[in-house]
Scaffold this active site. Structure first.
Site, PDB file in Angstrom:
ATOM      1  N   LYS A 190       0.803  -1.159  -0.002  1.00 41.92           N
ATOM      2  CA  LYS A 190      -0.007   0.012   0.039  1.00 41.92           C
ATOM      3  C   LYS A 190       0.987   1.183  -0.129  1.00 41.92           C
ATOM      4  O   LYS A 190       1.734   1.235   0.869  1.00 41.92           O
ATOM      5  CB  LYS A 190      -0.849  -0.234   1.198  1.00 41.92           C
ATOM      6  CG  LYS A 190      -1.686   1.105   1.702  1.00 41.92           C
ATOM      7  CD  LYS A 190      -2.618   0.922   2.934  1.00 41.92           C
ATOM      8  CE  LYS A 190      -3.590   1.843   3.019  1.00 41.92           C
ATOM      9  NZ  LYS A 190      -3.248   2.970   3.853  1.00 41.92           N
TER      10      LYS A 190
HETATM   11  P1  FBP Z   1      -6.454   7.403   4.531  1.00 48.80           P
HETATM   12  O1  FBP Z   1      -7.364   6.795   3.415  1.00 48.80           O
HETATM   13  O2  FBP Z   1      -7.479   8.057   5.408  1.00 48.80           O
HETATM   14  O3  FBP Z   1      -5.464   8.290   4.046  1.00 48.80           O
HETATM   15  O4  FBP Z   1      -6.129   6.110   5.313  1.00 48.80           O
HETATM   16  C1  FBP Z   1      -5.115   5.297   4.841  1.00 48.80           C
HETATM   17  C2  FBP Z   1      -4.138   5.267   6.176  1.00 48.80           C
HETATM   18  O5  FBP Z   1      -2.961   4.530   5.531  1.00 48.80           O
HETATM   19  C3  FBP Z   1      -4.775   4.628   7.033  1.00 48.80           C
HETATM   20  O6  FBP Z   1      -4.634   3.041   7.360  1.00 48.80           O
HETATM   21  C4  FBP Z   1      -3.815   5.231   8.182  1.00 48.80           C
HETATM   22  O7  FBP Z   1      -4.387   5.552   9.479  1.00 48.80           O
HETATM   23  C5  FBP Z   1      -3.348   6.712   7.691  1.00 48.80           C
HETATM   24  O8  FBP Z   1      -3.581   6.310   6.234  1.00 48.80           O
HETATM   25  C6  FBP Z   1      -2.100   6.967   8.042  1.00 48.80           C
HETATM   26  O9  FBP Z   1      -1.691   8.141   7.553  1.00 48.80           O
HETATM   27  P2  FBP Z   1      -0.465   8.875   7.626  1.00 48.80           P
HETATM   28  O10 FBP Z   1       0.314   7.964   8.380  1.00 48.80           O
HETATM   29  O11 FBP Z   1       0.260   9.418   6.333  1.00 48.80           O
HETATM   30  O12 FBP Z   1      -0.737  10.115   8.393  1.00 48.80           O
END
Ligand code: FBP
Length: 265
Positions: A190
């Protein structure tokens, strides 16, 4: 090793993972746009949409999810991806690190997990520790025959201090993070969207067919979000793992309907 295409977290080879680990990563501030989303059962219900091939939860919510399913006789809930590590914005650290709070054994034997998730911060001062932890996670997952999804988010001092990189959404950085997923044995990686289709093509070129999913990011319009998803799927992306763009919407069903077409058809 079981083929990830035989796992319930994929459909027609692709995935839509509903991520709901934000209570750890960002805190309750992410639920303010839609206060109902602070209640995990609200999001569990959203996960019943046929587009959703997995719901990604931290251990505590994963336990709650299984008891919610049982108490309410839910048999069409999303397959469960247990996110083994996570961190908070409360902590002060010298660099990015995501400690592990759940074992693969607990996730599989107690929570009946369909998949495992693990965040890797390549470029952090703590990258080496995370490689070691990921090794154990990946090998244990193989024993149970369930897929491992790597949240591959290169960030930290190694990226900031390298003049060749412009930041964590630099296509070179994103592609390198994706490649780590392939090299370290993830079944799916991802990645942040690097902003352009050419950038995502670079990701695909780096992973030699490994499944890739785009990370949702902060909430934007339906059209802008769908455009980004389409742009990744067109060049071989396998879908998305999305949180805020779904659970911060009053009614996420129309967007999920559209995503179902874009990702699976
Ligand atoms: P979103 O679609 O809200 O961006 O979520 C994806 C994700 O990977 C979540 O699993 C995680 O909580 C968040 O993004 C972490 O985002 P970052 O570390 O960039 O703040």
């Amino acid at each position: 090793m079981r083929n990830i295409d035989d796992s319930p977290i994929t459909h027609n080879g692709n995935s839509l993972i509903l991520a709901y680990d934000h209570g750890t990563e960002h805190g309750p501030v992410d639920f303010e746009p839609l206060p109902a989303s602070a209640d995990p059962t609200h999001v569990f219900e959203v996960g019943r949409h046929s587009a959703v091939t997995a719901i990604a939860l931290q251990k505590g919510n994963a336990e709650y999810y299984r008891s919610w399913e049982m108490e309410n006789g839910v048999d069409d809930g999303a397959p469960l991806l247990v996110k083994l590590n996570g961190n908070s914005n409360l902590a002060k650290r010298d660099d990015y690190y995501s400690p592990k709070q759940c074992s693969v054994q607990y996730a599989v034997e107690e929570l009946d997990a369909d998949a495992i998730g693990y965040t890797m911060y390549g470029g952090s001062l703590h990258e080496d520790e995370m490689w070691t932890e990921f090794r154990d996670v990946q090998e244990a997952s193989r024993k149970y025959g369930i897929p491992v999804v790597m949240w591959s988010y290169p960030r930290g001092q190694g990226i900031q201090e390298n003049d060749n990189y412009t930041g964590q959404e630099d296509p070179d950085v994103v592609a390198y993070g994706a490649r780590l997923g392939l090299e370290l044995g993830a079944d799916m990686v991802k990645c942040k969207y690097p902003g352009t289709q050419a950038g995502w093509q670079q990701v695909e070129d780096a992973v030699s067919g490994l499944k890739t999913v785009m990370s949702g990011g902060s909430k934007r319009s339906d059209e802008a979000f769908l455009e980004d998803v389409r742009s990744t799927v067109e060049v071989g992306g396998n879908g998305l793992a999305v949180g805020r763009n779904i659970f911060q919407r009053d009614d996420p069903v129309p967007l999920l309907d559209e995503l179902e077409t874009v990702v699976f058809e």
